[in-house]
Write an enzyme that holds these catalytic residues in place. Sequence first.
Site, short mmCIF file in Angstrom:
data_model
loop_
_atom_site.label_atom_id
_atom_site.label_comp_id
_atom_site.label_asym_id
_atom_site.label_seq_id
_atom_site.Cartn_x
_atom_site.Cartn_y
_atom_site.Cartn_z
N ASP A 1 -8.19 3.26 -0.20
CA ASP A 1 -6.99 3.83 0.44
C ASP A 1 -6.45 5.01 -0.35
O ASP A 1 -5.27 5.08 -0.68
CB ASP A 1 -5.92 2.75 0.60
N ASP B 1 -12.01 3.11 3.25
CA ASP B 1 -10.91 3.66 4.05
C ASP B 1 -10.15 4.72 3.27
O ASP B 1 -8.91 4.72 3.22
CB ASP B 1 -9.95 2.53 4.47
N TRP C 1 -8.74 1.12 13.16
CA TRP C 1 -7.49 0.50 12.72
C TRP C 1 -6.47 0.75 13.83
O TRP C 1 -5.83 1.79 13.88
CB TRP C 1 -7.06 1.12 11.40
N THR D 1 0.83 -1.20 0.00
CA THR D 1 0.00 0.00 0.00
C THR D 1 0.86 1.26 0.00
O THR D 1 0.63 2.20 -0.76
CB THR D 1 -0.94 -0.01 1.21
N GLN E 1 -5.43 -1.93 -3.02
CA GLN E 1 -5.13 -0.65 -2.37
C GLN E 1 -4.31 0.20 -3.33
O GLN E 1 -3.32 -0.27 -3.89
CB GLN E 1 -4.36 -0.88 -1.07
#
Length: 357
Positions: free
Chosen positions: A198, A219, A277, A141, A175
């Site tokens: 992401d 997210d 998270w 990521t 991601q």
Amino acid sequence: MVLSTKVQVNLAAEEGGYFNGNNVGDSNNDVNSYISWEDLEVGEESLELKSKKELRVIVVDQHGNKGHSKTVQGAVNMVPDHNKERVKIYIFPGTYREKVLVPKSKPYISFIGKRNGTASAVITWNSKSSDKGPNGQALGTYGSATVGIDSDYFCASQVTFENSVVAMPGGNGMQAVALRVNSNRAMFYKVKVKGTQDTLLDNTGTHYFYKCYIQGKIDFIFGSAKSLYEKCRLESIAESYGAIAAHHRDSAKQDTGFSFVGCKIRGSGSVYLGRAWGNYSRVIYSNCYMDDIINPQGWSEWNHPERKKTAVFGEYKNMGRGADRKERVPWSKAFNYEEARPFLGKSFINGDQWLRL
């Protein structure tokens, strides 16, 4: 367009990374260890900076007609390491297909696009976490970011950061970060950050996002930083489910968190305000407008029941159908003013120490 006579750049130095003439790094002037509105502006008519100091501006034009570099990374490379003065990189309208890294060794850099034209200067790439890097290993990521900012006192205005990968719910390795921020202190004003999964890795440091547009599905604002998002537009493009914020915090002693103040949340799908998270994840929404896309439960412990006791998820005086707390998870909290007050202004990010706005 006539370039400023104050731009002292050797065009052949694009790959070498230095200025011709008085090197910025050799300045005897004390550097301004703060970010001001002046750092986010150039006089577009002549590209002369509105300052009594002889600051520098580097112009990026992908067509090579009006600038010193055809690429944004080329312009960054022209800034000397450990520079002691603000260097403004003015990016002409266009789509710049490249990955960009602003390293820690080059502080005091500004990215500036055309005034009132946020969408006109677009930096875009399409890496995702499962892609292989030069070493043959998956990028992950972190490595998928189109633009990575490690530079302290970085700021940007009127620029779009984009990762064009279209992530589907449940897809593996999808991601795809548009913007990664590791700067100790950074500000973003009227920028767009566009992606799906992401999108914005607000990784470490203290940051201020003001009047920005941030788009994604899952997210799409995540990381471990301490950041204030003020008067931003948070746009969900989820087809079904998703989440806006995923903050990582491992201890109650860590002075980090995401505070959203006066933001507008709109779009599609059914999205959580945040997911825990890390055990002590901290996310607060205050005075925000929330469309009916918010999942009625509001928050997720991410399949870690123990986080219900330690995560800090707060809401204060929000508006809109999505702000209805009747079905919220009981371990989230409706803040009163005293509880919300530390998160409502720039004092949350110690703005008096590094912002002059």
